[in-house]
Design a protein around this motif. Structure first.
Motif, short mmCIF file in Angstrom:
data_model
loop_
_atom_site.label_atom_id
_atom_site.label_comp_id
_atom_site.label_asym_id
_atom_site.label_seq_id
_atom_site.Cartn_x
_atom_site.Cartn_y
_atom_site.Cartn_z
N THR A 1 0.82 -1.20 0.00
CA THR A 1 0.00 0.00 0.00
C THR A 1 0.86 1.25 0.00
O THR A 1 2.01 1.23 0.42
CB THR A 1 -0.97 -0.01 1.20
OG1 THR A 1 -1.86 1.09 1.08
CG2 THR A 1 -0.24 0.08 2.51
N SER A 2 0.29 2.29 -0.52
CA SER A 2 0.86 3.62 -0.50
C SER A 2 -0.31 4.58 -0.64
O SER A 2 -1.45 4.15 -0.83
CB SER A 2 1.87 3.80 -1.63
OG SER A 2 1.22 3.66 -2.87
N TRP A 3 -0.03 5.87 -0.57
CA TRP A 3 -1.12 6.82 -0.73
C TRP A 3 -1.67 6.72 -2.14
O TRP A 3 -0.93 6.74 -3.10
CB TRP A 3 -0.65 8.24 -0.44
CG TRP A 3 -1.80 9.17 -0.42
CD1 TRP A 3 -2.25 9.94 -1.44
CD2 TRP A 3 -2.69 9.41 0.66
NE1 TRP A 3 -3.35 10.64 -1.07
CE2 TRP A 3 -3.66 10.33 0.24
CE3 TRP A 3 -2.78 8.92 1.96
CZ2 TRP A 3 -4.68 10.79 1.05
CZ3 TRP A 3 -3.80 9.38 2.76
CH2 TRP A 3 -4.74 10.31 2.31
N ARG A 4 -2.98 6.57 -2.27
CA ARG A 4 -3.63 6.41 -3.59
C ARG A 4 -4.73 7.45 -3.76
O ARG A 4 -5.45 7.75 -2.83
CB ARG A 4 -4.21 5.01 -3.73
CG ARG A 4 -3.15 3.94 -3.70
CD ARG A 4 -3.75 2.57 -3.72
NE ARG A 4 -2.71 1.60 -3.53
CZ ARG A 4 -2.59 0.49 -4.23
NH1 ARG A 4 -3.46 0.22 -5.17
NH2 ARG A 4 -1.63 -0.35 -3.99
N TRP A 5 -4.84 7.92 -4.96
CA TRP A 5 -5.85 8.94 -5.30
C TRP A 5 -7.00 8.34 -6.11
O TRP A 5 -7.81 9.05 -6.67
CB TRP A 5 -5.21 10.07 -6.10
CG TRP A 5 -4.21 10.81 -5.30
CD1 TRP A 5 -2.86 10.66 -5.34
CD2 TRP A 5 -4.46 11.80 -4.31
NE1 TRP A 5 -2.25 11.49 -4.44
CE2 TRP A 5 -3.23 12.21 -3.79
CE3 TRP A 5 -5.62 12.37 -3.79
CZ2 TRP A 5 -3.12 13.17 -2.80
CZ3 TRP A 5 -5.49 13.34 -2.82
CH2 TRP A 5 -4.27 13.73 -2.32
N GLY A 6 -7.05 7.03 -6.22
CA GLY A 6 -8.09 6.37 -7.00
C GLY A 6 -7.47 5.67 -8.19
O GLY A 6 -6.33 5.90 -8.56
N LYS A 7 -8.24 4.76 -8.77
CA LYS A 7 -7.73 4.01 -9.92
C LYS A 7 -7.80 4.85 -11.17
O LYS A 7 -8.78 5.52 -11.43
CB LYS A 7 -8.56 2.74 -10.11
CG LYS A 7 -8.37 1.76 -9.00
CD LYS A 7 -9.11 0.49 -9.27
CE LYS A 7 -8.88 -0.48 -8.13
NZ LYS A 7 -9.52 -1.73 -8.33
N LYS A 8 -6.73 4.79 -11.95
CA LYS A 8 -6.73 5.49 -13.23
C LYS A 8 -7.39 4.60 -14.27
O LYS A 8 -7.15 3.42 -14.34
CB LYS A 8 -5.30 5.81 -13.65
CG LYS A 8 -4.65 6.78 -12.72
CD LYS A 8 -3.29 7.19 -13.21
CE LYS A 8 -2.71 8.17 -12.23
NZ LYS A 8 -1.56 8.85 -12.75
N LYS A 9 -8.23 5.19 -15.07
CA LYS A 9 -8.94 4.41 -16.07
C LYS A 9 -8.44 4.72 -17.43
O LYS A 9 -8.00 5.71 -17.80
CB LYS A 9 -10.43 4.69 -15.97
CG LYS A 9 -10.95 4.21 -14.66
CD LYS A 9 -12.45 4.29 -14.62
CE LYS A 9 -12.87 3.78 -13.25
NZ LYS A 9 -14.12 3.31 -13.12
#
Length: 85
Positions: free
Chosen positions: A77-85
């Protein structure tokens, strides 16, 4: 030659933020539910009214154990801003 399959994670990384989501395997659910049960038992084993320090130490130990297991068996895990589509 041995077939290298990807590791089976018990806890997926969260889509937003840092950390893990709910379990995705039976092993993960077992750990998660056991942690919840132990967490709930803390109030009976160490009544906060009379043993506040023991209660806090017990609950912190349960949280630390759960984080340790998530670290070992969860998706990196790491900081995520959402999945890129």
């Amino acid at each position: 030659m041995a077939d290298k399959s990807p590791p089976q994670y018990w806890f997926p990384a969260k889509t937003y933020g840092w950390g893990w989501g709910l379990p995705i395997t039976w092993q993960g659910w077992l750990v998660f539910l056991a942690a919840l049960a132990l967490f709930a038992c803390g109030a009976f084993l160490f009544p906060p009214e009379t043993m506040l320090v023991g209660y806090i130490v017990y609950e912190a130990a349960i949280v630390a154990a759960l984080i340790f297991i998530c670290q070992r068996k969860g998706e990196p895990t790491s900081w995520r801003w959402g999945k890129k589509k």
